[in-house]
Enzyme design. Sequence first.
Site, short mmCIF file in Angstrom:
data_model
loop_
_atom_site.label_atom_id
_atom_site.label_comp_id
_atom_site.label_asym_id
_atom_site.label_seq_id
_atom_site.Cartn_x
_atom_site.Cartn_y
_atom_site.Cartn_z
N HIS A 33 51.31 42.15 71.08
CA HIS A 33 52.19 42.67 69.93
C HIS A 33 52.94 43.23 69.80
O HIS A 33 52.47 44.23 69.93
CB HIS A 33 52.63 41.13 69.06
CG HIS A 33 50.82 41.08 68.42
ND1 HIS A 33 50.46 42.27 67.58
CD2 HIS A 33 49.89 40.71 68.61
CE1 HIS A 33 49.24 42.01 67.31
NE2 HIS A 33 48.72 40.71 68.23
N HIS A 36 50.47 45.72 68.80
CA HIS A 36 49.89 46.36 69.12
C HIS A 36 50.90 47.85 69.94
O HIS A 36 50.46 49.15 69.66
CB HIS A 36 49.44 45.86 70.51
CG HIS A 36 48.96 45.64 70.76
ND1 HIS A 36 48.81 43.55 70.96
CD2 HIS A 36 47.69 44.96 70.94
CE1 HIS A 36 48.15 43.23 70.40
NE2 HIS A 36 46.62 43.65 70.33
N GLN A 60 32.08 38.82 73.26
CA GLN A 60 32.40 38.79 71.97
C GLN A 60 32.69 37.03 71.17
O GLN A 60 33.37 37.25 69.81
CB GLN A 60 33.21 39.45 71.29
CG GLN A 60 34.78 39.96 72.03
CD GLN A 60 35.70 41.12 71.52
OE1 GLN A 60 34.91 42.10 72.17
NE2 GLN A 60 36.57 40.51 70.22
N SER A 184 47.43 37.27 68.14
CA SER A 184 47.76 37.36 69.68
C SER A 184 47.48 35.39 69.48
O SER A 184 48.13 34.46 70.16
CB SER A 184 46.56 37.65 70.44
OG SER A 184 46.84 39.27 70.37
O1 PAF Z 1 40.36 43.66 68.75
C1 PAF Z 1 40.22 43.70 69.30
O2 PAF Z 1 41.34 43.88 70.07
C2 PAF Z 1 39.10 43.54 70.63
O3 PAF Z 1 38.44 43.36 69.22
C3 PAF Z 1 38.59 45.19 70.61
C4 PAF Z 1 38.23 45.88 69.65
C5 PAF Z 1 40.27 45.40 72.10
C6 PAF Z 1 37.13 45.07 71.74
O4 PAF Z 1 37.18 43.91 72.77
#
Ligand code: PAF
Length: 281
Positions: A33, A36, A60, A184
């Site tokens: 978006h 980014h 994660q 997102s």
């Molecule tokens: O912020 C994010 O989109 C994620 O936590 C990252 C830093 C790409 C790690 O997967």
Amino acid sequence: VNIIENSTELCAALAPIRGSGRIALVPTMGCLHEGHASLIREARKLADQIVVSIYVNPLQFGANEDLDLYPRTLAEDKAICEKEDADILFHPVNLYPMNGPHVTLKVEGLSGIMCGRSRPGHFDGVVTVVNILLNIVQPDIALFGEKDWQQLIIIRQMVNDLHLPVEVVNCETVREADGLAMSSRNRYLSASERKKAAVLCRALSSIQAGARAGEARTSQLLKAGNGILTSAGIKPEYLEIRQADTLNRLDRLNGTTSARAFIAARIGSARLIDNIALETP
Ligand code: PAF
């Protein structure tokens, strides 16, 4: 933009530039978006070759989280990378082959507060994948958004502890017209939830305004913020004021240490986070 799916190819593509030009990495999980896009634009100013990575990192996400639902929008992401003039879109299929990872990083302390309380293991997964991405790309700089402030501080800690030769750059949160921080996960919101979500930023702004007006007691500032949330029927997971770099809790703003207010709340099925800088007069 050149889409590359494996690290050997990526190494080969970056070899000619290494040493002569600066390489920037913008790590993402896709569903790009405007937030980014602003990271890519900042990278464009600071480096010669920009790698945007897209990898929805399973490590994660907790067992009951949104890994399977997380939006995958590669065609749109590619278009944004092209518009913002990124050079390489690194889209690895799997960063943990052979039932990996067999080696993970663990962040002590900082990963047990705020988001870490409700997402055990989350930040360990983040630093593990960011370390892998930094090792593959070996960028001069890596850019992260301030919306995920706790993540940013934890990544800085990892980079310092492991002496990684990379400069971490943070970029300001990009907001919708009503203040909602771009994310997102905003895609999960219905129209009415989307309206309600803007209250998170309003609560943070009221704390910021209170601090600007001279209120130093964080309990009082938080009371005002909580009042706004309660009126909108929002019970936050947390609303806290902490020192910006150490993330230590603060009882009072003292005008010399920089402080931030942090919030996480569930709106419908979306878990949203935001934070804001507090300056004292
Ligand atoms: O912020 C994010 O989109 C994620 O936590 C990252 C830093 C790409 C790690 O997967």
